[in-house]
Design a protein around this motif. Structure first.
Motif, PDB file in Angstrom:
ATOM      1  N   ARG A 167       7.269  10.248  94.239  1.00 61.29           N
ATOM      2  CA  ARG A 167       8.432  11.120  94.350  1.00 61.29           C
ATOM      3  C   ARG A 167       9.710  10.320  94.554  1.00 61.29           C
ATOM      4  N   LYS A 168      10.842  11.040  94.327  1.00 64.32           N
ATOM      5  CA  LYS A 168      12.161  10.459  94.565  1.00 64.32           C
ATOM      6  C   LYS A 168      13.162  11.593  94.738  1.00 64.32           C
ATOM      7  N   ASP A 169      14.044  11.457  95.728  1.00 63.93           N
ATOM      8  CA  ASP A 169      15.188  12.365  95.887  1.00 63.93           C
ATOM      9  C   ASP A 169      16.379  11.789  95.138  1.00 63.93           C
ATOM     10  N   PHE A 170      17.224  12.658  94.605  1.00 63.28           N
ATOM     11  CA  PHE A 170      18.439  12.189  93.955  1.00 63.28           C
ATOM     12  C   PHE A 170      19.469  13.313  93.971  1.00 63.28           C
ATOM     13  N   ARG A 171      20.688  12.960  93.711  1.00 62.48           N
ATOM     14  CA  ARG A 171      21.786  13.926  93.741  1.00 62.48           C
ATOM     15  C   ARG A 171      22.530  13.896  92.411  1.00 62.48           C
ATOM     16  N   LEU A 172      22.818  15.095  91.876  1.00 65.78           N
ATOM     17  CA  LEU A 172      23.609  15.232  90.658  1.00 65.78           C
ATOM     18  C   LEU A 172      24.937  15.876  91.046  1.00 65.78           C
ATOM     19  N   PRO A 173      26.043  15.152  90.938  1.00 61.70           N
ATOM     20  CA  PRO A 173      27.304  15.622  91.516  1.00 61.70           C
ATOM     21  C   PRO A 173      28.061  16.645  90.667  1.00 61.70           C
ATOM     22  N   LYS A 174      27.654  16.849  89.388  1.00 66.51           N
ATOM     23  CA  LYS A 174      28.449  17.712  88.506  1.00 66.51           C
ATOM     24  C   LYS A 174      27.576  18.798  87.877  1.00 66.51           C
ATOM     25  N   LYS A 175      28.229  19.712  87.210  1.00 70.72           N
ATOM     26  CA  LYS A 175      27.516  20.761  86.494  1.00 70.72           C
ATOM     27  C   LYS A 175      26.790  20.160  85.285  1.00 70.72           C
ATOM     28  N   ILE A 176      25.579  20.620  85.095  1.00 74.85           N
ATOM     29  CA  ILE A 176      24.689  20.006  84.112  1.00 74.85           C
ATOM     30  C   ILE A 176      24.729  20.790  82.804  1.00 74.85           C
ATOM     31  N   LYS A 177      24.923  20.075  81.714  1.00 70.92           N
ATOM     32  CA  LYS A 177      24.881  20.685  80.387  1.00 70.92           C
ATOM     33  C   LYS A 177      23.485  20.562  79.776  1.00 70.92           C
ATOM     34  N   LYS A 178      22.890  19.406  79.917  1.00 67.29           N
ATOM     35  CA  LYS A 178      21.599  19.142  79.286  1.00 67.29           C
ATOM     36  C   LYS A 178      20.874  18.061  80.067  1.00 67.29           C
ATOM     37  N   LEU A 225      16.830  21.541  86.908  1.00 63.47           N
ATOM     38  CA  LEU A 225      17.774  20.768  87.718  1.00 63.47           C
ATOM     39  C   LEU A 225      18.965  21.618  88.115  1.00 63.47           C
ATOM     40  N   ARG A 226      19.670  21.140  89.111  1.00 64.26           N
ATOM     41  CA  ARG A 226      20.848  21.858  89.589  1.00 64.26           C
ATOM     42  C   ARG A 226      21.871  20.850  90.120  1.00 64.26           C
ATOM     43  N   GLN A 227      23.090  21.289  90.167  1.00 67.18           N
ATOM     44  CA  GLN A 227      24.130  20.453  90.770  1.00 67.18           C
ATOM     45  C   GLN A 227      23.838  20.318  92.255  1.00 67.18           C
ATOM     46  N   GLY A 228      23.885  19.085  92.749  1.00 66.42           N
ATOM     47  CA  GLY A 228      23.592  18.842  94.155  1.00 66.42           C
ATOM     48  C   GLY A 228      22.301  18.088  94.332  1.00 66.42           C
ATOM     49  N   TYR A 259      -5.264   0.459  87.354  1.00 63.98           N
ATOM     50  CA  TYR A 259      -4.903   1.604  88.190  1.00 63.98           C
ATOM     51  C   TYR A 259      -3.839   2.459  87.495  1.00 63.98           C
ATOM     52  N   PRO A 260      -3.789   3.743  87.806  1.00 61.52           N
ATOM     53  CA  PRO A 260      -2.792   4.624  87.182  1.00 61.52           C
ATOM     54  C   PRO A 260      -1.360   4.136  87.412  1.00 61.52           C
ATOM     55  N   LYS A 261      -0.505   4.427  86.459  1.00 63.38           N
ATOM     56  CA  LYS A 261       0.902   4.018  86.538  1.00 63.38           C
ATOM     57  C   LYS A 261       1.736   4.972  85.708  1.00 63.38           C
ATOM     58  N   MET A 262       3.038   4.919  85.905  1.00 59.23           N
ATOM     59  CA  MET A 262       3.902   5.844  85.175  1.00 59.23           C
ATOM     60  C   MET A 262       5.259   5.231  84.901  1.00 59.23           C
ATOM     61  N   ILE A 263       5.931   5.833  83.926  1.00 64.72           N
ATOM     62  CA  ILE A 263       7.328   5.536  83.635  1.00 64.72           C
ATOM     63  C   ILE A 263       8.003   6.855  83.316  1.00 64.72           C
ATOM     64  N   CYS A 264       9.185   7.057  83.847  1.00 61.64           N
ATOM     65  CA  CYS A 264       9.880   8.327  83.630  1.00 61.64           C
ATOM     66  C   CYS A 264      11.381   8.091  83.627  1.00 61.64           C
ATOM     67  N   GLN A 265      12.061   8.739  82.701  1.00 58.61           N
ATOM     68  CA  GLN A 265      13.514   8.649  82.619  1.00 58.61           C
ATOM     69  C   GLN A 265      14.066  10.031  82.290  1.00 58.61           C
ATOM     70  N   VAL A 266      14.956  10.504  83.133  1.00 56.35           N
ATOM     71  CA  VAL A 266      15.618  11.787  82.899  1.00 56.35           C
ATOM     72  C   VAL A 266      17.068  11.507  82.515  1.00 56.35           C
ATOM     73  N   ASN A 267      17.405  11.827  81.279  1.00 55.39           N
ATOM     74  CA  ASN A 267      18.770  11.630  80.800  1.00 55.39           C
ATOM     75  C   ASN A 267      19.559  12.924  81.004  1.00 55.39           C
ATOM     76  N   VAL A 268      20.603  12.840  81.805  1.00 62.12           N
ATOM     77  CA  VAL A 268      21.411  14.002  82.164  1.00 62.12           C
ATOM     78  C   VAL A 268      22.770  13.913  81.475  1.00 62.12           C
ATOM     79  N   ILE A 269      23.154  14.992  80.827  1.00 57.24           N
ATOM     80  CA  ILE A 269      24.496  15.098  80.262  1.00 57.24           C
ATOM     81  C   ILE A 269      25.233  16.181  81.042  1.00 57.24           C
TER      82      ILE A 269
END
Length: 918
Positions: A167-178, A225-228, A259-269
């Motif tokens: 897991r990871k916490d993160f913050r999105l400071p603006k309104k999300i389009k995509k 996702l949401r702003q904040g 052992y299990p592993k992962m890669i993940c990238q979320v591209n936010v516009i």
């Protein structure tokens, strides 16, 4: 699915009838509707045309592709405007616009001009998006933990490894389009954002040769996702990446990738046009203290609801006890987009009966052998553990028969949280079963306490087949359940025991029959890549792919599936890309086998022979009678010759003109050597006169023309006399059994084999209670521990024969993809009716015929932009009517000839109502 397709088609045709214009629908990119994250830089586009008019062909098309839906609606094709292209191509049109970049969104529409001089309206918009095309587009890195947790047993024979939660916490400071997520987790993953699971896929991603290629999946996560403040999490299961068995299992060498592993990238516009990326890196945390304490595809899953972590994938979760992740090495060479659909829960099965066979031991009969798992409903005290075990058969005392599962434990365990009614189903395992044993249940479970969840690759059911013969109908139903139950991101041999591998020999011809029932196009295209990825540097092709069992025995019959299925992709779907992509690899394998095993133009090597042919005694698993066995050098040589003819064809398709003469020259040498060694001139048969030997000499066109009649008579005599009108082949001979009998004029014998209910036959399995297809013809009399109850290999060409011969729906190999259809019904025996349909790339093909006394009635549908050659059973073409009038009088119909009791016509698209007096 089929009912939905038919309804939509009916609605579309009805609307077309009112407008008089052709209608465009079913827009596909890379043979998928609105796919996300593809990595084909010049994707192929396809569409379907419907109309109530006859004799309608596409004469031209125009495609517009835009970077936004608004641009597309305004006809601003800023990516590609093809202009008017004079062509009848409506499948696999290659995008020829501006170069596409990573993450690009593409919106497209098409219109066509048809042979009646009309121009269609624009289609409704469709879309696709690009994946991450270059390694540099990935800012995320692979994370995991290359060590075991407490309670794990990674080196035991029965390996045990708990699921990893990240897991990871993160913050999105603006309104999300995509927002778009690109993720791979091996062996298996589930992605969560702000407490909810992303997508409906299960057992994702698809299995691969991990050291060569790993799939990532793409999801639109804008709504999650949401702003904040936000949080992202994933659960990693073991799948086929972490070995299901350790040393000492008695199984063939099995690969453990780590052992299990992962890669993940979320591209936010953001709405203001700025961007941000949320990536896997060393800021993530990991734990194995969650509820999934063990998961293994052979042995099952253990879930302890008392260990649940409420809110673990929501922002603000207290994860102080979690460990920092490690940055780990990538699984293999390539990280690529998965171009076939993932697995999903595709159906549900209600329990038919529940019995308490011992105190506290409840056996559920689901009424159907299927693949997946059950959803458990239970209420009880915290800490109560319910155990579920799965089997295909019961013992005489009503308890589970487990011996045929070998070492697979097939056991799911659920520990209750004690919080009211609890619903649970596993994430990272699956089972093949009809019966479920429930123990530890608080109280007495009712019939609704378990519900079957049918799990296989997300693909459309494209075929329908039903006849007046109930034996055939039941066999078809059994085949349907068996086929879909053995789709697990690869075509497996069986779904229940400690095997479940992608054996090549099981699907060589079976894949063609399957392709009528299901749209398995992309699954098999993917599997061909697995085969190439598993090929050794020297050229050897494995027995199973992906090569999780390291078996390289250098067969001809098993790896032949590589070329045969590539040819199927071309003939059934009109897709030549697999041939082009794997041509060099296939050529390498053919040269490897020739250089290593060919002597005097005879291929001396084959390993398994005509596997699982009916033995002389019903107690035997394999025949010990030399007279029943077909020699390996015969099979090796006949198959090598056939594959040379395919390679000659492939060389022409791919433009490797220099190879054509090489393959043709070797064909002639092999054919000469084959007949010199194996043809008994005096007796007029091949090798030791097994039906299999004679079948392949005819099916592969090795027998001289002046010998074919006598060779075929030996097949007839052996079948009717030595085998008393029953099956006389194993899985290899069965690949051409039904079609050879029919092609040489004895469809009546094929029908007899198809409707038998005595041993050995498909009908015998059904009569003995099978609801899928057995591994052995004598699965109930030989050692049952050897018999898988769900093994499609013995179907051979039966389902092909159902559709192509009984159903009269056959592609023309010379005009692939059902652009030209051959419709020649086999009217034989006591068969009174056949109702068949197939949803091709061009649209629905229908064939419904009935025989009443001396009257033959046939309703057929030929899709727009195709034509058909139709064989009407008839003594005299003058008696053939269509729509109540002489068929030859129709301006749309061309009479060609009389041939072997058929009046042969060329007909264009449309619906036809044909009648004849036999």
């Amino acid at each position: 699915m089929r009912q939905i397709v038919l309804l939509l088609l009916f609605i579309t045709v009805s609307c077309t009838a009112q407008t008089g214009q052709p209608t465009l629908s079913r827009l596909r990119c890379e043979y998928r509707e609105n796919p996300l994250g593809i990595d084909a830089t010049t994707p192929r586009l396809s569409w379907e045309i419907t109309s109530n008019k006859r004799n309608l062909m596409q004469q031209a098309y125009q495609v517009m592709v835009a970077s936004s839906l608004a641009n597309l609606k305004a006809d601003k094709a800023d990516l590609w405007n093809s202009g008017k292209i004079n062509s009848d191509q409506s499948l696999g049109v290659v995008y020829a616009g501006k170069p596409l970049g990573s993450g690009d969104a593409c919106f497209w529409k098409v219109k066509v001009w048809t042979s009646d001089g009309k121009e269609s309206d624009w289609s409704m918009p469709a879309s696709w998006s690009m994946g991450l095309l270059r390694p540099s587009d990935w800012q995320a890195v692979w994370i995991g933990l290359d060590s075991a947790f407490a309670g794990d047993r990674p080196t035991d024979t029965f390996t045990r490894l708990s699921a990893r939660y990240l897991r990871k916490d993160f913050r999105l400071p603006k309104k999300i389009k995509k927002a778009t997520a690109y993720i791979s987790g091996v062996g298996l993953y589930e992605l969560y954002i702000n407490g909810s699971k992303t997508g409906k896929d299960v057992l994702a991603p698809g299995p691969t040769e991990y050291n060569k290629r790993t799939f990532y999946n793409t999801y639109d996560v804008t709504s999650q996702l949401r702003q904040g403040d936000n949080a992202i999490g994933a659960i990693l299961g073991n799948g086929r990446y972490f070995s299901m068995r350790g040393n000492g299992s008695g199984l063939p060498p099995i690969t453990n990738f780590g052992y299990p592993k992962m890669i993940c990238q979320v591209n936010v516009i953001y709405e203001d046009g700025s961007t941000e990326k949320i990536v896997t890196d060393n800021s993530w945390k990991v734990t194995a203290a969650g509820p999934v304490g063990a998961n293994n595809e052979y042995d099952g899953e253990e879930y302890d609801a008392t260990r649940e972590m409420p809110g673990w994938s929501k922002p603000g979760f207290h994860a102080a006890s979690w460990l920092p992740v490690q940055l780990v090495s990538k699984p293999g060479e390539l990280l690529v987009a998965q171009m076939n659909n993932n697995i999903r829960v595709m159906d549900t099965v209600k329990a038919r009966q529940v019995k308490e066979v011992k105190p506290g031991v409840f056996i559920y009969d689901m009424g159907q052998n299927f693949v997946g798992w059950v959803r458990l409903k239970v209420k009880g005290q915290r800490g109560t553990q319910v155990t579920l075990r799965f089997a295909e058969r019961l013992k005489d005392d009503g308890t589970l028969y487990m011996a045929n599962l070998r070492s697979a434990k097939v056991t799911d365990k659920y520990t209750l949280s004690g919080k009211g009614m609890e619903d649970w189903e596993p994430r990272f395992t699956y089972h093949g079963f009809r019966y479920v044993e429930v123990t530890g249940y608080p109280g007495k479970p009712d019939l609704g306490a378990v519900e079957g969840r049918v799990v296989y690759d997300d693909m459309a059911t494209t075929g329908h087949f039903e006849t007046s013969n109930e034996v055939i109908n039941q066999i078809y139903k059994n085949a349907y359940w068996g086929i879909r139950g053995n789709y697990r991101g690869m075509p497996t041999d069986c779904p229940q025991r400690d095997e479940r591998m992608g054996w090549l020999g099981d699907r060589a011809v079976g894949a063609r029959g399957e392709s009528f029932v299901f749209d398995n196009h992309l699954l098999y295209a993917k599997w061909l890549q697995d085969i190439e990825d598993a090929q050794t540097p020297e050229g050897s092709v494995p027995n199973v792919a992906p090569s999780y069992w390291r078996l390289y025995s250098d067969n001809m019959t098993w790896p032949a599936a590589y070329l045969i299925i590539a040819n199927l992709m071309y003939e059934q779907y009109g897709d030549d890309q697999p041939i082009r992509r794997h041509y060099a690899s296939m050529k390498k394998w053919m040269a490897y086998m020739k250089d290593k095993y060919m002597k005097d133009d005879i291929m001396t090597k084959d390993t398994y022979g005509d596997w699982c042919m009916p033995p002389e005694s019903p107690e035997l698993i394999h025949s010990k009678d030399p007279a029943r066995k077909t020699a390996g050098d015969f099979l090796g040589t006949s198959f090598y010759y056939h594959l040379l003819t395919l390679m000659e064809r492939f060389a022409t398709i791919t433009g490797n003109t220099g190879d054509v003469a090489t393959f043709k020259s070797l064909e002639e040498k092999v054919k000469t050597a084959f007949n010199k060694k194996f043809l008994n001139e005096e007796g007029g048969y091949y090798a030791n006169n097994t039906p299999t030997a004679n079948i392949f000499s005819l099916a592969y066109q090795l027998a001289p023309e002046n010998r074919q009649k006598k060779v075929f008579q030996h097949i007839v005599d052996k079948t009717l006399n030595d085998y008393k009108g029953h099956i006389s082949t194993g899985l290899v001979g069965a690949e051409w059994l039904m079609r050879t009998l029919t092609n040489y004029g004895r469809g009546d014998i094929a029908y007899q084999l198809a409707t038998n209910t005595t041993y050995p036959s498909w009908g015998y399995m059904a009569k003995e209670g099978a609801t899928t297809i057995w591994e052995l013809w004598n699965g109930n009399t030989a050692d049952p521990a050897m018999n898988s109850g769900n093994h499609v290999m013995l179907l051979g060409d039966l389902v092909v024969w159902y559709y192509q011969n009984l159903g009269a729906i056959q592609p023309d190999p010379a005009v692939p993809g059902f652009k030209h259809i051959i419709m020649k019904p086999l009217v034989t025996g006591d068969l009174k009716k056949v109702d068949a349909s197939y949803y091709s790339g061009y649209g629905m093909i229908r064939s419904h015929w009935e025989k009443t006394g001396q009257s033959f009635k046939w309703r057929i549908s030929v899709p727009v932009n195709t034509q058909a050659t139709v064989y009407v059973p008839s003594k005299d073409a003058k008696n053939v009517k269509e729509g109540g009038k002489p068929m030859s009088d129709s301006k749309d119909v061309k009479f060609l000839r009389m041939e072997d009791g058929y009046a042969v016509y060329e007909i264009p698209s449309g619906n036809y109502d044909i009648q004849d007096d036999l």
